[in-house]
Design an enzyme around this catalytic site. Structure first.
Site, mmCIF file in Angstrom:
data_model
loop_
_atom_site.group_PDB
_atom_site.id
_atom_site.type_symbol
_atom_site.label_atom_id
_atom_site.label_comp_id
_atom_site.label_asym_id
_atom_site.label_seq_id
_atom_site.Cartn_x
_atom_site.Cartn_y
_atom_site.Cartn_z
ATOM 1 C CB SER A 115 12.332 -3.101 22.009
ATOM 2 O OG SER A 115 13.644 -3.295 21.537
ATOM 3 C CG ASP A 359 16.432 -10.816 21.795
ATOM 4 O OD1 ASP A 359 17.434 -10.107 22.044
ATOM 5 O OD2 ASP A 359 15.263 -10.471 22.052
ATOM 6 C CG HIS A 362 14.944 -7.312 23.458
ATOM 7 N ND1 HIS A 362 15.226 -7.628 22.157
ATOM 8 C CD2 HIS A 362 14.473 -6.047 23.453
ATOM 9 C CE1 HIS A 362 14.940 -6.592 21.374
ATOM 10 N NE2 HIS A 362 14.489 -5.609 22.137
#
Ligand code: NAG
Ligand code: NAG
Ligand code: NAG
Ligand code: NAG
Ligand code: NAG
Length: 390
Positions: A115, A359, A362
């Site tokens: 990702s 998170d 990312h």
């Protein structure tokens, strides 16, 4: 005699670079020349204030993946958007969307990885949004892979979701917990990209965090060992075993493709920044500005992952020379190590979704990851038009 030896020892000690990354300073040509014609390594530098802020917002770019749309989900601070990367010996030119699109006319770029590869692709789409809006082309049947076309430029950008680069059985975009056991076939390229990569002009390869999970490694279809699998009759191997093999397999497969004429870039490992704990033990990322390189270093397995992938790139580049294929280092790691402020944290979802794991992996869009594509533009400029068969 003793004094001489001690002196030599001291001199040698003094030569050990303080900066981790100097160990790996590479034999690669540098993308930007300084005024005096001297080469400048754009990947070594520091962040400096840039009050003008980012190139785009969540309103001017429609390509931001929900979980990286930090402003939308209420991230209150915006100072983290007001920094630019300043290489030590030159300036990094601003991203110029028109120039980028001219350079890639009739060409194609593929991002292969997890990702974070997609995170970079979406950053690129946002950086280009001022000049063009692509149409989606749905020719990729794999989950989370996508392809789009800038019709005015006949320029294709695609991302192939392949978190291990090689074949895996269980990886799903929504794959349960990072604790579940994965089956990884380290000598077989992942079909998602392998079946389509031949026609691409530029291929950007990356991999990272998925290798830290528990996994069983297969070669020739047989179990050769595992990482954290807790099986008594299976040889213990480190995550680096699978990581090295995956890059080897990827680069060797690219080298084996008869009609592949593309330039391959290794986008080096992206640091995560859980502080005061790990992802599953209450760690978080709540900073609002960059830190100094003294304050924060690449840690855990990341330094070895970095050197492993660079070694494999070097090996591939050597083989590539015989085949007329180029392998390049897109050395993004150092710049992002000191950006613990660039992650979504709790702002990757609405508060109603009861986010329990922040998170810190990312990167917010816009955010420091946009610099990866500023680097990419400089590298494409260096490749020039003559480097490709088409
Ligand atoms: C953009 O972010 C703002 C907050 O800065 C938010 O109110 C808005 O809903 C977001 N729009 C989109 C399209 O993400
Ligand atoms: C568009 O570019 C591709 C290569 O990426 C090429 O094969 C194709 O012929 C081009 N199409 C047109 C209409 O120029
Ligand atoms: C390990 O033991 C299990 C259970 O006895 C067996 O099913 C498996 O085939 C064995 N694996 C290897 C690599 O021998
Ligand atoms: C692998 O390591 C684990 C934990 O460190 C240990 O319990 C296990 O017995 C080891 N397995 C083998 C086959 O050595
Ligand atoms: C939110 O998560 C916590 C911890 O997992 C759980 O105990 C709680 O029931 C959840 N609340 C909602 C509304 O889902």
């Amino acid at each position: 005699m003793k004094i001489i030896l001690v002196t030599i020892a001291l001199i040698l000690l003094a030569m050990i670079p303080l900066n981790l990354f100097s160990h790996f300073s590479s034999p690669w040509p540098s993308p930007v020349s300084t005024k005096r014609g001297k080469k400048c390594d754009i990947f070594r530098g520091k962040w400096v204030r840039y009050p003008k802020g980012p190139y785009y917002t969540n309103v001017t770019c429609r390509h931001i993946f929900q979980q990286q749309n930090c402003m939308k989900f209420g991230r209150p601070d915006t100072q983290f958007l007001k920094w630019r990367w300043k290489p030590d010996e030159c300036e990094l030119p601003l991203f110029d969307a028109a120039q980028f699109l001219e350079l890639v006319k009739g060409k194609s770029v593929a991002f292969i990885g997890d990702s974070l590869a997609r995170n970079q692709m979406e950053s690129l789409l946002c950086l280009l949004a001022s000049e063009g809006d692509p149409i989606a082309v749905s020719n990729i049947k794999y989950p989370l892979s996508k392809s789009c076309l800038y019709t005015d430029y006949n320029f294709t950008v695609a991302s192939f979701w392949s978190p291990y680069l090689v074949k895996d059985i269980d990886a799903k975009p929504t794959a349960g917990t990072p604790n579940s056991l994965m089956h990884v076939f380290v000598d077989e390229a992942h079909e998602a990209w392998m079946s389509q990569i031949e026609k691409f002009s530029y291929v950007i390869v990356s991999a990272g965090i998925w290798f830290l999970r528990p996994q069983v490694y297969y070669e020739n279809g047989n179990i050769v060992g595992c990482h954290l699998c807790h099986k008594k009759n299976v040889t213990n191997l480190t995550a680096l075993y699978g990581y090295r093999k995956a890059f080897q397999t990827t680069f060797r497969n690219l080298l084996s493709l008869k009609n592949f004429k593309g330039v391959t870039f290794l986008r080096t490992v992206s640091p995560s920044h859980f502080e005061n704990g790990e992802w599953n033990t209450g760690g978080n990322c709540v900073r609002t500005k960059p830190v100094s390189s003294k304050e924060m270093r690449l840690k855990g397995l990341y330094p070895e992952m970095y050197s492993t992938q660079v070694e494999e790139l070097n090996a591939a580049a050597k083989l590539g020379r015989k085949r007329g294929l180029k392998f390049r280092l897109l050395d993004t790691t150092e710049a992002l190590v000191v950006r613990p402020d660039g992650h979504p944290g709790y702002y990757g979802k609405t508060v109603h979704e009861n986010v329990t794991i922040p998170d810190c992996v990312h990167w917010c869009l816009p955010g420091p990851i946009d610099t990866w594509n500023e680097f990419l533009l400089q590298m494409l400029k260096m490749e020039g038009d003559s480097s490709l068969g088409q």
